[in-house]
Design an enzyme around this catalytic site. Structure first.
Site, PDB file in Angstrom:
ATOM      1  N   LYS A   1       0.894  -1.200   0.519  1.00 12.62           N
ATOM      2  CA  LYS A   1       0.393  -0.063  -0.173  1.00 12.62           C
ATOM      3  C   LYS A   1       0.551   1.244   0.233  1.00 12.62           C
ATOM      4  O   LYS A   1       1.796   1.010   0.304  1.00 12.62           O
ATOM      5  CB  LYS A   1      -0.602   0.152   1.216  1.00 12.62           C
ATOM      6  CG  LYS A   1      -1.677   1.381   1.373  1.00 12.62           C
ATOM      7  CD  LYS A   1      -3.522   0.841   2.493  1.00 12.62           C
ATOM      8  CE  LYS A   1      -3.498   1.918   2.700  1.00 12.62           C
ATOM      9  NZ  LYS A   1      -4.709   1.177   4.015  1.00 12.62           N
TER      10      LYS A   1
ATOM     11  N   SER B   1      -9.157   1.620   2.637  1.00 10.66           N
ATOM     12  CA  SER B   1      -8.565   2.090   1.993  1.00 10.66           C
ATOM     13  C   SER B   1      -7.680   2.038   1.498  1.00 10.66           C
ATOM     14  O   SER B   1      -6.381   2.189   0.697  1.00 10.66           O
ATOM     15  CB  SER B   1      -7.373   3.758   3.272  1.00 10.66           C
ATOM     16  OG  SER B   1      -6.995   3.101   3.954  1.00 10.66           O
ATOM     17  N   SER B   2      -6.963   0.867   1.488  1.00 11.71           N
ATOM     18  CA  SER B   2      -7.123  -0.422   1.056  1.00 11.71           C
ATOM     19  C   SER B   2      -7.323  -0.659  -0.682  1.00 11.71           C
ATOM     20  O   SER B   2      -6.930  -2.186  -0.971  1.00 11.71           O
ATOM     21  CB  SER B   2      -5.824  -1.404   1.495  1.00 11.71           C
ATOM     22  OG  SER B   2      -5.357  -1.014   2.713  1.00 11.71           O
TER      23      SER B   2
ATOM     24  N   ILE C   1      -7.131   0.976   9.744  1.00  6.10           N
ATOM     25  CA  ILE C   1      -7.644   1.979  11.138  1.00  6.10           C
ATOM     26  C   ILE C   1      -9.446   1.844  11.139  1.00  6.10           C
ATOM     27  O   ILE C   1      -9.764   2.524  12.130  1.00  6.10           O
ATOM     28  CB  ILE C   1      -6.754   2.929  11.523  1.00  6.10           C
ATOM     29  CG1 ILE C   1      -7.475   3.497  13.018  1.00  6.10           C
ATOM     30  CG2 ILE C   1      -7.415   4.683  10.286  1.00  6.10           C
ATOM     31  CD1 ILE C   1      -5.784   5.042  12.567  1.00  6.10           C
ATOM     32  N   GLY C   2     -10.306   0.989  10.442  1.00  6.41           N
ATOM     33  CA  GLY C   2     -11.344   1.832  10.335  1.00  6.41           C
ATOM     34  C   GLY C   2     -12.018   0.226   9.781  1.00  6.41           C
ATOM     35  O   GLY C   2     -13.285   0.211   9.586  1.00  6.41           O
ATOM     36  N   GLY C   3     -10.858  -0.584   8.424  1.00  4.92           N
ATOM     37  CA  GLY C   3     -11.925  -1.506   8.029  1.00  4.92           C
ATOM     38  C   GLY C   3     -11.425  -1.615   6.652  1.00  4.92           C
ATOM     39  O   GLY C   3     -11.519  -2.248   5.949  1.00  4.92           O
ATOM     40  N   SER C   4      -9.931  -1.255   6.407  1.00  3.73           N
ATOM     41  CA  SER C   4      -9.349  -1.037   5.287  1.00  3.73           C
ATOM     42  C   SER C   4      -8.833  -1.535   4.997  1.00  3.73           C
ATOM     43  O   SER C   4      -8.094  -1.573   3.422  1.00  3.73           O
ATOM     44  CB  SER C   4      -7.791   0.782   5.853  1.00  3.73           C
ATOM     45  OG  SER C   4      -8.540   1.516   6.157  1.00  3.73           O
TER      46      SER C   4
END
Length: 573
Positions: free
Chosen positions: A132, A207-208, A228-231
């Site tokens: 990433k 975000s990934s 950090i929240g589901g990324s």
């Protein structure tokens, strides 16, 4: 004279802003030009290889699972050179379709030579790995999709990249991310929108998201994302992959940048975790086994020296599995709840014990713990990263909410008081989140997270659970919609607050019956946000449907064990 002076100042400000925007545009154009040149150079290298070795069976290599590929590389029946150029060629094709790559890593050719000089073959010998955008690689940018990050090259490999290289892996590409990483779409003003390889109208998640698109498209066999929240889990759900978010401290985050600071120096009670993404669970387990080695423990003494427990992962003992198909905060589309129910039935039929489980106080966790962690200062630190930048359209609503002054937020809260019940039930707008007004209040907030973790673990232990099966957000949203539904991620976010290992496994696809049932979906209140979710996931027939598996902290092997069991049963079905 005064009027002339004012007009002159106003004109000067307009010119100054225009020059600033022109400078930003130039930087973005230069970044895109550099990327495109890198793509051309890699395409030329691939073409040269194809001319030298025309007999390569590309499809035969690309369809090999990671465990089989590593075996062939270890025994010498496949060469690392052949495998690398095969995946480079496929990655070129996938990024042309999805815009998933931020940059190729030309040093992969040097790493190819390096691994052939090593006396011992590592566990990932010859395996091409994508990483990433913000995972540090020496000599490359770590942009987070921000213009202000375009001028600074990373001076040293992150610990994770060093360990991957020591284990014989070949990092070959860096993948695209949403601007500032704070979105589960995948778009930024510099490198543009990444698309889902199964449907170009849909997002790969974030975000990934670049990792998700590249691996799902077949252009990488193993990738490293962050969560950090589901990324890691959301792109895995949207793209039909397996992804693991470990306990945050299980893998090193040294030299991994998150906005303007190293992840390891970021004082937050909801930490960022790095983890693997791949096409099957065995690949995740092999990656974790390779990374959890003496090299990592020596390079980063903050990582507990706990090697991978193969015995736990390989066990066939029946599990006691807690389950739920909704957290009661943001009702998910029918297909995602169906996936949990069907998986629960399959696990029960296979001899596991299934126990109903209800996560406590999700509304409180979402509004008071998770969102307040990221907006403890009213969002000022986050807004700072956009200074001298162009805000991505997918983030504009969130940025504008944070820009509302404190007095404006108080007035907004007063106006919205008649809707107080709805806002408490489904807090969808960061404008209504109150900041921590003092250090004491911030420390109390940290304490409340620890209190909640204790409460959650106590409920888990009362039921004597080994693991939990639960839903994950999906199927893939239409591009542009994730930015409108920030708090739809309650299903994944919970396990970041708790810092529990959690992974995603695809188990099904969206059916015509699911699509018909979606037409009847009313969510919680049939409010604008419920209707927006309905629009976001419509038109998803054939797209992947996944479930989420969870274990207690430091029990990644047990989490992977449940994931493997779920994967096996879903494939049998």
């Amino acid at each position: 004279a005064a009027l002339a002076l004012l007009c002159g100042l106003a004109a000067a400000e307009v010119v100054w802003k225009w020059l600033g925007k022109r400078q930003i545009q130039k930087k973005m154009e230069e970044a895109r030009r550099t990327r495109d040149e890198g793509v051309k150079e890699m395409a030329k290298a691939v073409q040269q290889f194809r001319e030298q070795v025309p007999s390569v069976q590309t499809d035969a290599i690309l369809c090999l699972p990671l465990l089989e590929l590593t075996g062939r590389l270890q025994e010498g029946s496949l060469s690392p050179t052949t495998v690398l150029y095969t995946y480079l060629e496929k990655a070129l094709e996938v990024t042309q379709q999805t815009n998933c790559l931020r940059h190729f890593i030309p040093e992969c050719k040097e790493q190819l030579q390096e691994i052939q000089r090593q006396r011992e073959k590592g566990l990932l010998y010859g395996i091409p790995v994508s990483i990433k955008d913000h995972v540090g690689h020496k000599g490359h940018l770590s942009t987070c999709g921000l213009v202000q990050r375009l001028g600074t090259l990373v001076q040293e490999d992150s610990v994770l990249v060093k360990v991957l290289k020591r284990q014989g892996a070949i990092p070959f590409a860096m993948t695209n991310v949403p601007q500032s990483l704070f979105n589960y779409d995948c778009s930024n003003p510099i490198f543009g929108q990444t698309l889902n390889p199964f449907n170009p109208q849909k997002s790969p998640g974030g975000s990934s998201g670049g990792e998700g698109a590249l691996i799902a498209g077949g252009g990488s066999i193993l990738g490293i994302g962050s969560d950090i929240g589901g990324s890691i889990r959301l792109p895995s759900s949207f793209c039909g992959l397996c992804g693991l978010k470990p306990t945050a401290e299980r893998l090193s985050v040294w030299r991994t940048r998150l906005l303007n600071v190293d992840v390891c120096s970021r004082p937050t009670p909801v930490p960022c975790a790095l983890g693997p993404m791949a096409r099957d669970v065995d690949s995740l387990a092999l990656c974790m086994k390779a990374l959890l080695c003496q090299e990592m423990f020596q390079l980063d003494p903050t990582v507990p020296p706990i090697p991978f427990d193969e015995e736990v992962y390989s066990s066939s003992a029946p599990l006691r599995v807690g389950y739920y198909d909704t957290d009661g905060y943001f009702p998910l589309p029918p297909c995602m709840r169906r996936a949990v129910r069907e998986t629960k039935g399959a696990l029960q039929a296979a001899g596991h014990q299934l126990v109903p489980f209800s996560p406590p106080r999700i509304h409180y966790v979402m509004t008071e713990l998770f969102l307040k962690t990221f907006f403890a200062d009213g969002g000022r630190a986050w807004l700072d990263v956009f200074t001298g930048d162009i805000v991505d359209p997918n983030l504009k609503s969130q940025v504008n909410c944070c820009k509302i002054p404190r007095l404006g937020k108080k007035l907004l809260a007063l106006i919205l008081k008649p809707l107080q019940f709805l806002l408490l039930l489904k807090l969808k707008n960061v404008a209504t989140i109150s900041a921590c007004r003092s250090v004491k209040e911030m420390w109390n907030h940290h304490h409340q997270i620890e209190v909640y973790r204790t409460e959650f673990i106590a409920r888990w232990r009362e039921l004597r659970l080994d693991v939990v099966l639960c839903p994950v957000l999906g199927p893939a949203f239409t591009t542009g919609y994730p930015g409108k539904l920030l708090t739809a991620i309650s299903s994944t976010m919970l396990y970041n607050v708790l810092n529990f290992p959690a992974g995603v496994v695809p188990v099904s696809t969206v059916t015509e019956a699911d699509e018909e049932e979606l037409k009847l979906y009313r969510g919680c209140c049939d409010d604008p946000w419920d209707r927006t979710l309905k629009q976001a996931v419509a038109g998803a027939v054939g797209l992947p449907v996944a479930v989420q598996c969870v274990a207690l902290p430091w029990r990644e092997e047990l989490c992977l064990r449940l994931m493997k069991e779920v994967e096996t049963l879903s494939r049998e079905k």
